[in-house]
Each structure stands twice: as structure tokens, then as C-alpha cells.
Enzyme design. Sequence first.
Site, mmCIF file in Angstrom:
data_model
loop_
_atom_site.group_PDB
_atom_site.id
_atom_site.type_symbol
_atom_site.label_atom_id
_atom_site.label_comp_id
_atom_site.label_asym_id
_atom_site.label_seq_id
_atom_site.Cartn_x
_atom_site.Cartn_y
_atom_site.Cartn_z
ATOM 1 N N ARG A 166 -5.012 17.188 7.904
ATOM 2 C CA ARG A 166 -3.713 17.865 8.039
ATOM 3 C C ARG A 166 -3.923 19.368 8.113
ATOM 4 N NH1 ARG A 166 -0.639 21.923 5.993
ATOM 5 N NH2 ARG A 166 -1.214 21.325 3.874
ATOM 6 N N ASP A 167 -4.283 19.994 7.020
ATOM 7 C CA ASP A 167 -4.469 21.446 7.031
ATOM 8 C C ASP A 167 -5.688 21.829 7.875
ATOM 9 O OD1 ASP A 167 -3.886 24.055 6.469
ATOM 10 O OD2 ASP A 167 -3.980 23.861 4.304
ATOM 11 N N TYR A 207 4.794 20.663 -2.652
ATOM 12 C CA TYR A 207 4.082 21.894 -2.333
ATOM 13 C C TYR A 207 5.021 23.066 -2.581
ATOM 14 C CZ TYR A 207 -0.180 20.608 0.367
ATOM 15 O OH TYR A 207 -1.416 20.187 0.769
ATOM 16 N N GLU A 265 5.155 26.265 -1.338
ATOM 17 C CA GLU A 265 4.580 27.148 -0.320
ATOM 18 C C GLU A 265 4.740 28.615 -0.714
ATOM 19 O OE1 GLU A 265 4.883 27.839 4.517
ATOM 20 O OE2 GLU A 265 6.598 27.048 3.413
ATOM 21 N N THR A 319 -1.133 30.284 -0.123
ATOM 22 C CA THR A 319 -0.874 30.030 1.299
ATOM 23 C C THR A 319 -1.510 31.063 2.216
ATOM 24 O OG1 THR A 319 1.205 28.961 0.693
ATOM 25 C CG2 THR A 319 0.968 29.622 2.987
ATOM 26 N N HIS A 362 -4.466 24.856 -4.365
ATOM 27 C CA HIS A 362 -4.795 24.795 -2.940
ATOM 28 C C HIS A 362 -5.192 26.200 -2.489
ATOM 29 C CE1 HIS A 362 -3.867 23.181 1.257
ATOM 30 N NE2 HIS A 362 -3.864 24.489 1.473
ATOM 31 N N HIS A 384 -6.905 29.161 0.049
ATOM 32 C CA HIS A 384 -7.273 29.586 1.400
ATOM 33 C C HIS A 384 -8.302 30.708 1.301
ATOM 34 C CE1 HIS A 384 -4.741 27.438 4.388
ATOM 35 N NE2 HIS A 384 -4.060 27.120 3.291
#
Length: 511
Positions: free
Chosen positions: A6-7, A134, A136, A169, A197, A199
Site C-alpha cells: 500500500r504505502d 490512522y 494522518e 506522515t 509509522h 517516514h
Amino acid sequence: MDTTLRDGEQTSGVSFSEGEKLSVAKVLLEDVRVDRIEIASARVSEGEFKGTQKVMQWAAQKGHLDKIEVLGFVDGKISLEWIAKAGGKVINLLCKGSYKHVTEQLRKTPEQHVADIKQVLYYADEMGIKVNIYLEDWSNGMRSSKDYVHFMIASLKDEKVERFMLPDTLGILDPDETYDFCLEMIENFPDVEFDFHAHNDYDLAIANVFHALKAGMRCVHTTVNGLGERAGNAPLSSVIATIKDHLKMKTGVNEAQLNKVSRLVESFSGIRIPTNKPLIGEYVFTQCSGIHADGDSKNNLYFNDLLPERFGRTRQYALGKTSGKANIKKNLKDLGIELDKESLKKVTDKVIELADQKETITSDELPYIVADVLENELFEQRVKVVNYSISYTMGLRPMANVSLEIDGKIYEEYSDGDGQYDAFVKALHKIYKRLDKIFPKLVDYVVTIPPGGNTNALVETVITWRNDHEFKTKGLHPDQNAAAILATTRMLNVIENEFNPTRLEELKNEK
């Protein structure tokens, strides 16, 4: 939880086919054994739906449906119905984790957003679909609107939500912030299950995962090879090694399969793994310095806890101008070749000379170098391309006519193909099939042209082959097809010859 499908698929230029999604899902869950995977975004395309459906059908047969998750949106029943139709049982609901996002993108108040989310939660419960949330832009939310983040979790924590997923994010956090913000979540909401999560925009994803786990997080998100939007996500392989070696924690992941899934995703995504990428890069278990090779031969002085065998890899010793005799000696030993000091020095000098000319040298080419330096024919050219003709005409399939000499006998064949080199190789296949000889499988094909090179620049083609083991051969020529054919001819000689250490001793004695 791995979100490669997905990501990771949000990497520019990456799109997995139905079959590729299924293959990666199978390896991640059954071989690598991650706990959960996120495989799609609802409502994206018909292809995304078919790929999701294919994975769900397999997961239903294997009892994995609760481990398969799909990103969905606060849109009433629309995402839920998409997921249900595909056979899914878990939605990762994309909600707003910062006040700026909810007021400026959605143009709603926090209370309105919560009401919309609760409506989706009600529908999900009716449909038997589990929900993770999530938040975001949570990292920006924690920086600039903590009260809003606390309001969102407090408003939803008693609803039927399995996990709250906290994404950085835009990849803005540093390790100290990550630790503080994650700890704040855990201390204020001790009964809530959280995921982190990361990045990698500042190249801090692994450091941030490390500090999230130190703060008490017990689930983190990864992607294979660090794929993902912009600079990508935290790489699965690095996360697993960090958890085990630095945090002394356990996961259910089989780290011996990490290299396998990395190569699979590299192939399907078309995104090359950097050669120096930790754990999965081609050269990360390769010692270049002769000093290191010498130290390794003296009680493994240059080993650390990242032993290549843990990850389905092997340690190698590169051939280049910094190699030294220790590297050369180790490579020769693997080939079953022993040289006296004088001969070893000559071979070492030749390797350094070639490396200074910026030539790539592989261990599979050492027999050629030894034969050349010691002026003998131990590695004779048993296979020669006598002649070939390859053609491409617009609107017609490429063709190749090949004349090949093997042990003095000439064999000719022709074939069409999907490209000129493909036609050439298929003609070779026909010859080898006629002779009942095994033709190795082409595993990888890399073409390198010097940066800023002109149209007449030398092209280096390095091809990886596999029979009972993997090996590489190289061709160098201004024409790309000719370079590939040179590399292929060298491969044919590698498989036709057995380098004979006993014969080497005989020839040295004769001299």
C-alpha cells in the site's frame, strides 16, 4: 505491520500487478512471517480491486484474513463496501491527526470529524469489519495542536477501534521528539494499542522507530527495501535487525527470509536496491580492504553481529585496488586455487591494474586473470562466437543468426525474440538444447554507462547467472548488445571449463 503493498506502492513509478501483490503477500506472511500486511487503498482503481480480491481469496483459504488490511476513508459506507466486496475484514481508516488538516483540508470542526468517524465505525460493526485508525499528520499534530490529538483519541478510544496508528506522515520528527510524543501517548492512554509509522525524509526513520520502541510502542510499520512516498518508509530488514541487536527484543519474523523478499520486491517494483543499503545491498557483506580480509583470517577481527548467514547471505571479499593479497587469496581459495607467493603477487598486481582502469572485477573472472598473468592456457576459450547477425526492423520481431564454435565444432541457429539480445540468447538456447547441455538462467542484467558519457562511451554490461550457484560475467563495448554478447560468451566459457588446480601446478613446474 508491513505496508509495502500500500504505502510502498506510492513510490513514484511503482505499481504491482495482481499476481505480484499475491506473491509478495504470500512471502511476507508465510516465509518472513510479519504479523500484518496492508495491501491496498480502497476505491483507487479496478486493478487495485482485483489485486486485493486475489490476495483476500488466498488469505481466506489460509486463515490469514485478519492479518490483511486495506486503507479506507471517512466516506460513510463507500470504502467499507469496496473492502467487503473484495473479501476484506479489516479497514485502516484514514482520519486527521492535526488540527490544521481537519480544518483546512476537510473544512470541518473536530467535533464534526469525530461524528463522521463514529458513523463509519457503526457501519463497520454492522458489516463485521474491524477498524484501525490512522491519525494522518499526527507528528505535526503533536507539534502544533496537542489538544486536538488528545481530543481525537479520548473521543474514540472507547469505540470499537482495534489500534490507533500514529504516522510521521511528512517525516519531520527527530528521535527525541519521537520518544517524547510516543511516551506521551502511552502514558495518557495506557489502555490503547498504538502503532508507529515512520517516514524517512530526513533519513531518520530507523532512529525514530528505535526511539518509538524505547518509549513503549510495540508495533511499528515497515516497507520492504524502504519503499514509500518521497524518501520512503522504515525498511523492514533494518527494523528487524535493530529490534533484535540493539533493543534485545523478539519478533516473529524469520530474518533468514529478508533477503528473499527484498529481491522479490526489487524485481517487481523495478526500484534497484542501493548496493550499500544496510543488510540487503549487494556489497554490505563485502570486505574491500585487504587489511580487513587479513583480520578476518585471524579470528574474524572485522566481524560484527550482522553476520550475513543470519539474512540468507554470504560474506565476500571484493577485488579492487585496495584488495591486497589477503582478499585475492580468499577468493582463490573459494575457487580451489592455490598459488605460491610470487604468483599471488603477480595476480594481485594485475587486479590492482584493472581496478585503476575502473574495470569491475568479479571472483568468477579470477581464473581468466590467473591464466593471463601466468601465461598459460588453463582457462582455454572452449566456446567462441564465430559470427552473429542481429536485426531489428520496425513492425517486425527482432531476429538473430548465431554461429557458435564449441570445442572446435561449429553450430548454427537462428531465432526471433522480444529484443535483439533476447533473440541472440534464444538462438544459443536452441544450440544447447540440441547438444543436451544445461543453459544457466539469467537472473539479473545491469548496464552501466559513465555519467556524462557520449554516444560512443564504453558500455559495461554485468549479467548474473544461476545454475547450481550464482555467478556474474561482464562485457565491455561501445555497443550495448555487443557488450551483453561478450558477457554471455564469457559465461559460456565459465560453464564449459573446470579450473584445475592440479593442472596449474603441472604447468608451473614445466615453466
